[in-house]
Design a protein around this motif. Structure first.
Motif, PDB file in Angstrom:
ATOM      1  N   UNK B 794      61.490  12.357  65.121  1.00  0.00           N
ATOM      2  CA  UNK B 794      59.806  11.532  65.174  1.00  0.00           C
ATOM      3  C   UNK B 794      60.304  10.578  63.975  1.00  0.00           C
ATOM      4  N   UNK B 798      56.942  16.104  57.641  1.00  0.00           N
ATOM      5  CA  UNK B 798      56.073  16.967  58.208  1.00  0.00           C
ATOM      6  C   UNK B 798      55.371  18.335  57.045  1.00  0.00           C
ATOM      7  N   UNK B 801      53.296  24.206  57.990  1.00  0.00           N
ATOM      8  CA  UNK B 801      52.732  23.921  58.993  1.00  0.00           C
ATOM      9  C   UNK B 801      52.601  22.421  59.946  1.00  0.00           C
ATOM     10  N   UNK B 802      53.110  22.075  60.254  1.00  0.00           N
ATOM     11  CA  UNK B 802      53.989  20.728  60.879  1.00  0.00           C
ATOM     12  C   UNK B 802      52.084  19.726  60.798  1.00  0.00           C
ATOM     13  N   UNK B 803      51.898  19.219  59.500  1.00  0.00           N
ATOM     14  CA  UNK B 803      50.348  18.895  58.724  1.00  0.00           C
ATOM     15  C   UNK B 803      51.657  17.593  58.634  1.00  0.00           C
ATOM     16  N   UNK B 804      50.780  15.874  59.273  1.00  0.00           N
ATOM     17  CA  UNK B 804      51.560  15.018  58.507  1.00  0.00           C
ATOM     18  C   UNK B 804      51.845  14.816  56.999  1.00  0.00           C
ATOM     19  N   UNK B 805      52.401  14.561  56.380  1.00  0.00           N
ATOM     20  CA  UNK B 805      52.599  14.136  55.165  1.00  0.00           C
ATOM     21  C   UNK B 805      52.936  12.481  55.019  1.00  0.00           C
ATOM     22  N   UNK B 807      53.787   9.153  57.936  1.00  0.00           N
ATOM     23  CA  UNK B 807      54.431   8.487  59.537  1.00  0.00           C
ATOM     24  C   UNK B 807      56.104   7.956  59.771  1.00  0.00           C
ATOM     25  N   UNK B 810      59.150   7.884  53.687  1.00  0.00           N
ATOM     26  CA  UNK B 810      59.501   6.983  52.766  1.00  0.00           C
ATOM     27  C   UNK B 810      58.585   5.952  52.754  1.00  0.00           C
ATOM     28  N   UNK B 811      58.021   5.491  54.087  1.00  0.00           N
ATOM     29  CA  UNK B 811      57.415   4.520  54.946  1.00  0.00           C
ATOM     30  C   UNK B 811      58.669   3.708  55.213  1.00  0.00           C
ATOM     31  N   UNK B 812      59.363   3.650  55.238  1.00  0.00           N
ATOM     32  CA  UNK B 812      60.846   2.573  55.330  1.00  0.00           C
ATOM     33  C   UNK B 812      61.466   3.263  56.662  1.00  0.00           C
TER      34      UNK B 812
END
Lengths: 67, 826
Positions: B794, B798, B801-805, B807, B810-812
């Motif tokens: 997507x 991550x 642990x599957x934690x999102x760093x 979204x 690199x934001x783009x």
């Protein structure tokens, strides 16, 4: 301050489905965060933050409100 | 049945466990008897495990490699402190009662054990016993009211502490009396194998030496106790036993002399085995030695392609690749054996036969499908190539083998930038890939030609350098026309196989360069030699700095570092979106050789006299420098009269320093301008303008003025009392006395000026080594912190642990290695 909006339940579900995560895996924001005090948020809500980005112009970020 | 591990509990070894784990009770400090056999009850007892090939374990019956080794135990004549627990012992002594062993506070007090140990109450709340003051003298002595406590005493004290109280203070890992050793576990011999030297002499492991010491002192302590020896002898031996046990655990403690080998080398304790870069964790578990690898010095070969590596024939003979014998590979295999290009043949039954000139006929006859041979490396094999420190992904890339004579790895000078390699003695590592999957994966994913664009900034990592740039610069700038014969001569010298277009009698330099460009290429940009005019007139640029390429034809502009240089080349990054990577590879190979070939034909030479300036110009420059010095003197006078304007946030003297630095830098800049204007056109200028090497600063420093030499960004201040050198008066603030060099390298530097220059040079050297060390460790910490982050389908980043760093990565969501300087290809 970047734009903060509280997501509706439907949007919330969509976000979690899109990134295939549960609430605990999203970045958190404290309910006592100064930004949260300006809005009517409760723990478990997700806020969408639209920030200015060097690379992308605008970047969207989500944080789940926690106690 | 599969079950889940719920958790692991780490506990101290208590005496019962030490005894139950043990296969042997150690009673003697002798290792071997007169016949050389291990003594039973010694620390090399055969029941402790096997380390000799062919023998079987007396405890478990398995042979070397299968027998894990077995513990023994030693009964200590008197208990000793386990040095690794001194902190816990100290804390526990402070917060428990010396008489009843209870914690010095009642549960209802709700006191934290931390506060308790910081502020111990003087009286036990349970039995009312007055508590002595506990002191801990490092490394292993405890005092109760200035009276030394024996380990025996401490042990008895700890035995009194109730389990419930330990639970309350969150003491974990078993009973506290286990921190005082009464039984000593003797580690299996497999953990401390002895080595037999060539002379037949046995050399024991450090730990074995240490164990012998412990057993010996323990024995002598017991004997002395039995005969009722005086206390001082007993205490001395006890202390010695404590020392040996302590250094067995850790031989790098402060306050304890290191236990040494006969040679004077400090012995390795348990802690030393595990700790640090060469310890068990970092040295053996996180990093291992590998087979199928080679290491040697690198040297340049501009004739091979950027994705090739020249492998010495002696290396190629040693490194092998497994080839299964099948119908398809039969011919290849037989050919390899016939020509001595295979080292081993493996039969289906697992036997390995070394192929030699004696048995190769026989093997050729017997070989059949199902066999596997170890074939030597040959031209075209994909191998991994690496230079340490491996700071980024392109520090390891896949190259194609080219077997060559001599003993160095040969690489194209153009792949130096990603490896950060040069040829002043650098060595590099090569790994022969062992499976077909690995070779294909490497050839696709980390092939040099597929890693031309940096995954960090989206520009080319690989391009032309030095003479290659000067060469193409001169070629594309020259007004000369080359006839077909001359053109062919240059191209063939460069080893470029391209058909010249028919019906063209003459070629310009630009047209020759255009032969290398793909037809799809269309672009316009400013070259390095661009003078940054206020309004750009593009194609009509009088310096030929506007590069315009249309349909693969260079119409205007000079090709230089901005077009083809490593880290800069716009042509290379643009081609990346247009043509396949093999085409770019060939372009880089050819352009570099074309540049050098043309340069070889034209000739290229520099000399210091290229920087001669006319006398009147030198006078002008001299005036500028004198002016700058005068200005700084004026500032100094103002400062002395306390009239100097003070800059915000600075003291008066800081303001003065800053102002002087500015004034002098300004003076140097203006001389730079003059040099730029008046230096005569030479190959020096070619290098600067093309961006291949050197800058205006270098020119100015040689031709006119070196300028201010700074230490830590400041004018030079250190030296004698109130002055830098005895050549100056005390309190002298002048430019000359603080590192200003008014001459150029081409003129003579005064002794003090030379000294300033050397000071600055030394600082540069120190800075470089300090910086690399610091940034190396910084890098290590960053890599360790970030290594398990990944980009998910997507596009979100991550962690494990599957934690999102992030979204969107690199934001783009752009992968820089597939972009043009971070932007998506047009």
């Amino acid at each position: 301050m970047p734009k903060h909006e509280i997501l509706s339940d439907k949007e919330k579900k969509e976000v979690m489905a899109k990134f295939d995560v549960n609430e605990s895996q999203l970045p958190k924001i404290s309910i006592s965060d100064p930004v949260m005090e300006t809005m009517d948020a409760s723990p478990g809500d997700i806020v969408r933050i639209t920030r200015n980005s060097k690379t992308a112009g605008k970047a969207v970020y989500y944080r789940v409100v926690v106690k | 049945m599969v079950s889940r591990i719920k958790g692991i509990e780490f506990k101290m070894l208590d005496p019962e466990m030490i005894k139950s784990l043990a296969a042997v009770r150690i009673v003697t400090s002798d290792l071997y008897d007169v016949d050389g056999y291990p003594v039973e009850g010694g620390v090399m007892d055969p029941r402790l495990g096997v380390i000799d090939p062919g023998l079987h374990c007396r405890t478990c019956g398995s042979g070397i490699g299968d027998c894990p080794g077995h513990f023994g135990y030693l009964e200590l004549a008197k208990p000793v402190i386990n040095i690794l627990y001194t902190k816990a012992i100290y804390k526990l002594l402070k917060i428990t009662c010396s008489k009843c062993g209870r914690v010095l506070s009642k549960p209802e007090d709700n006191k934290k054990s931390k506060d308790l140990s910081r502020n111990p109450p003087g009286k036990c709340p349970y039995c009312g016993q007055e508590q002595g003051k506990i002191k801990f003298l490092k490394p292993n002595t405890f005092y109760e009211d200035k009276e030394e406590m024996s380990p025996e005493h401490i042990r008895e004290w700890f035995e009194r502490i109730p389990d419930d109280d330990l639970k309350r203070i969150n003491f974990k890992g078993g009973r506290p009396e286990s921190m005082i050793l009464t039984l000593f576990p003797v580690s299996p011999v497999t953990t401390r194998p002895s080595i037999t030297l060539e002379s037949g002499e046995k050399s024991e492991d450090d730990l074995t030496h240490k164990l012998v010491d412990i057993v010996r002192i323990n024995q002598s302590l017991r004997e002395n106790m039995d005969i009722g020896a005086p206390d001082f002898i007993i205490n001395d031996l006890w202390e010695l036993l404590q020392y040996h046990v302590t250094t067995y655990f850790d031989n790098e403690l402060t306050g304890i002399p290191q236990a040494r080998h006969r040679s004077g080398r400090p012995l390795k304790g348990m802690i030393q085995r595990m700790k640090g870069k060469e310890g068990r964790i970092r040295g053996n578990l996180l990093g291992k030695r590998v087979n199928f690898s080679a290491r040697t010095v690198i040297s340049p070969d501009p004739r091979i392609s950027i994705n090739e590596v020249g492998v010495p024939d002696i290396v190629a003979k040693e490194l092998t690749i497994e080839v299964p014998v099948t119908k398809l590979s039969m011919n290849e295999v037989k050919e390899a054996i016939k020509r001595d290009r295979a080292n081993y043949a493996k039969r289906p039954d697992g036997r390995r036969i070394k192929i030699s000139s004696e048995n190769k006929e026989e093997i050729l006859e017997n070989i059949a499908e199902g066999w596997v041979i170890d074939r030597q490396l040959k031209d075209g094999d994909m191998v991994l190539f690496n230079r340490q420190p491996s700071l980024h992904r392109p520090s390891i890339m896949a190259h194609k083998v080219r077997v060559m004579p001599h003993k160095t790895f040969r690489i194209s000078p153009q792949v130096c930038p990603p490896y950060n390699a040069d040829f002043d003695g650098d060595e590099m590592n090569l790994h022969a890939l062992q499976t077909e999957e690995a070779r294909v994966e490497a050839a696709e994913l980390i092939n040099v030609k597929n890693n031309l664009i940096s995954p960090r900034f989206g520009g080319p990592l690989i391009g032309l350098d030095l003479d290659q740039i000067s060469g193409v610069y001169l070629l594309t700038r020259s007004k000369k026309k080359f006839n077909r014969k001359e053109t062919s001569a240059i191209l063939s010298k460069a080893g470029i196989k391209i058909d010249l277009p028919d019906g063209v009698a003459e070629f310009t330099g630009k047209e020759i360069f255009s032969l290398l460009l793909p037809k799809e290429l269309n672009m316009e940009f400013k070259s390095t030699s661009c003078r940054q005019c206020d309004s750009c007139i593009k194609e009509k640029c009088e310096y030929d700095s506007w590069v315009k390429i249309k349909n693969g034809k260079l119409l205007t502009g000079t090709i230089d570092a901005a077009a083809v240089g490593a880290f800069k080349g716009k042509i290379i990054s643009r081609m990346h979106g247009l043509v396949d990577t093999d085409t770019i590879r060939k372009f880089i190979d050819n352009a570099g050789r074309l540049g050098v070939a043309f340069m070889g034909q034209r000739g290229f030479s520099i000399g210091i006299s290229d920087l001669d300036l006319k006398d009147d110009i030198m006078e002008q420059i001299g005036k500028r420098i004198v002016k700058a010095e005068k200005e700084s003197n004026a500032l100094i006078e103002k400062y002395n009269n306390k009239e100097l304007e003070i800059l915000p946030g600075m003291t008066a003297s800081e303001s003065l320093e800053t102002r002087i630095l500015n004034v002098l830098a300004e003076g140097l800049n203006s001389t730079s301008e003059i040099v730029k204007e008046h230096v005569k056109d030479s190959d020096f200028i070619v290098m600067v303008n093309s961006g291949s090497k050197g800058s205006l600063v270098n020119l100015t420093q040689m031709a006119a003025c070196v300028g201010q030499e700074a230490i830590l960004g400041q004018r030079i201040k250190r030296g004698y009392y109130n002055r830098t050198l005895p050549h100056f008066r005390q309190g002298d603030l002048s430019a000359a006395g603080h590192g200003f060099v008014r001459k150029g390298f081409k003129q003579e530097l005064s002794p003090t000026e030379l000294f300033w220059n050397i000071m600055n040079g030394r600082e540069g050297l120190m800075d470089k080594s300090l910086r690399t060390r610091k940034s190396g460790y910084m890098q290590r910490r960053l890599v360790n912190a970030l290594q398990d982050l990944r980009v998910t389908p997507s596009l979100a980043v991550k962690n494990s642990n599957g934690h999102i760093i992030q979204f969107v990565a690199g934001e783009d969501g752009v992968d820089p290695s597939k972009s043009e300087w971070g932007d998506v290809h047009e």
